[in-house]
Design a protein around this motif. Structure first.
Motif, PDB file in Angstrom:
ATOM      1  N   UNK A  40       1.977  11.365  -0.184  1.00  0.00           N
ATOM      2  CA  UNK A  40       1.554  11.080   1.292  1.00  0.00           C
ATOM      3  C   UNK A  40       0.147  10.520   1.081  1.00  0.00           C
ATOM      4  N   UNK A  41      -0.709  11.125   0.345  1.00  0.00           N
ATOM      5  CA  UNK A  41      -2.139  10.630   0.005  1.00  0.00           C
ATOM      6  C   UNK A  41      -2.244   9.293  -0.594  1.00  0.00           C
ATOM      7  N   UNK A  42      -1.262   9.088  -1.514  1.00  0.00           N
ATOM      8  CA  UNK A  42      -1.131   7.660  -2.210  1.00  0.00           C
ATOM      9  C   UNK A  42      -0.559   6.988  -1.220  1.00  0.00           C
ATOM     10  N   UNK A  43       0.445   6.866  -0.390  1.00  0.00           N
ATOM     11  CA  UNK A  43       0.761   6.242   0.824  1.00  0.00           C
ATOM     12  C   UNK A  43      -0.450   5.897   1.495  1.00  0.00           C
ATOM     13  N   UNK A  44      -1.128   6.829   2.032  1.00  0.00           N
ATOM     14  CA  UNK A  44      -2.212   6.449   3.002  1.00  0.00           C
ATOM     15  C   UNK A  44      -3.323   5.519   2.372  1.00  0.00           C
ATOM     16  N   UNK A  45      -3.760   6.005   1.141  1.00  0.00           N
ATOM     17  CA  UNK A  45      -4.650   5.100   0.393  1.00  0.00           C
ATOM     18  C   UNK A  45      -4.378   3.573   0.293  1.00  0.00           C
ATOM     19  N   UNK A  46      -2.914   3.436  -0.196  1.00  0.00           N
ATOM     20  CA  UNK A  46      -2.508   2.126  -0.323  1.00  0.00           C
ATOM     21  C   UNK A  46      -2.345   1.405   0.977  1.00  0.00           C
ATOM     22  N   UNK A  67       8.114  10.116   4.911  1.00  0.00           N
ATOM     23  CA  UNK A  67       7.492   8.729   4.288  1.00  0.00           C
ATOM     24  C   UNK A  67       8.348   7.836   4.277  1.00  0.00           C
ATOM     25  N   UNK A  68       9.530   8.115   4.010  1.00  0.00           N
ATOM     26  CA  UNK A  68      10.786   6.891   3.760  1.00  0.00           C
ATOM     27  C   UNK A  68      10.870   5.940   5.006  1.00  0.00           C
ATOM     28  N   UNK A  69      10.383   6.477   6.203  1.00  0.00           N
ATOM     29  CA  UNK A  69      10.391   5.719   7.518  1.00  0.00           C
ATOM     30  C   UNK A  69       8.989   5.327   8.037  1.00  0.00           C
TER      31      UNK A  69
END
Length: 198
Positions: A40-46, A67-69
């Motif tokens: 979730x943190x990786x998603x947010x950073x990207x 996360x998938x949606x």
């Protein structure tokens, strides 16, 4: 006390090379979707960058449905959450597709098996310098981050084309096959035990 690496018996017959002129960075991550893995943190950073990124994640878990949606704000970010795949599906995905980097975003790791596997495809790694990750990520086979860094810091400053080099990727593959070959490592381990008994 005796110890030895384990590894896998995975045999990879080729590596994939990218068009070095591409400005899109292709990432893959593999892991259980829970807070420890920090996907979730990786998603947010990207998502809070403007870097051109195609990111694929393999794995299920408590955070999958969220996360998938999740809506993507960064219009240059393409995300695919593939859920659980079996070992053959993962092998074929890695064998048939090019990735610039495999990402490990957790602060809590031992010697991640999936990193020993992706390096057999010549894929460099971006990971936090935790646990035994530094034993997999050799000086020119990826990037080790301090805990105050994030992946955007790395991707902004990295010379991505240097990691698209065929010779480098063959070296990553060779080192991984040499260090993390299950049959070879078990033979060495048992051989050392027998010598100690003599």
């Amino acid at each position: 006390i005796s110890y030895s690496y384990l590894g896998t018996n995975m045999y990879v017959d080729k590596i994939n090379i990218s068009n070095e002129k591409s400005n899109v960075i292709k990432l893959i991550s593999i892991g259980y979707l829970n807070p420890v893995k920090k996907i979730d943190k990786l998603f947010s950073d990207l998502d809070n960058s403007d870097i051109n990124i195609d990111w694929v994640h393999i794995g299920n878990g408590p955070q999958y449905s969220k996360l998938s949606v999740k809506e993507v704000k960064n219009r240059n970010l393409k995300v695919k959450f593939l859920g659980n795949l079996d070992s053959n599906e993962i092998f074929n995905l890695l064998r048939l597709n090019y990735f610039d980097f495999s990402v490990c975003y957790s602060f809590d790791e031992g010697l991640p098996i999936f990193l020993t596997e992706v390096t057999k495809f010549g894929i460099p790694i971006i990971s936090y310098n935790v646990g035994g990750v530094s034993e997999i990520v050799l000086p020119d086979s990826g990037v080790l981050m301090d805990k105050h860094q994030n992946i955007v810091d790395v991707l902004i400053n990295i010379n991505k084309n240097s990691f698209r080099n065929r010779e480098l990727r063959l070296k990553i593959k060779y080192n991984s096959e040499n260090m993390f070959n299950l049959d070879k490592n078990l033979d060495l381990f048992y051989g050392n035990l027998l010598k100690k008994k003599e």
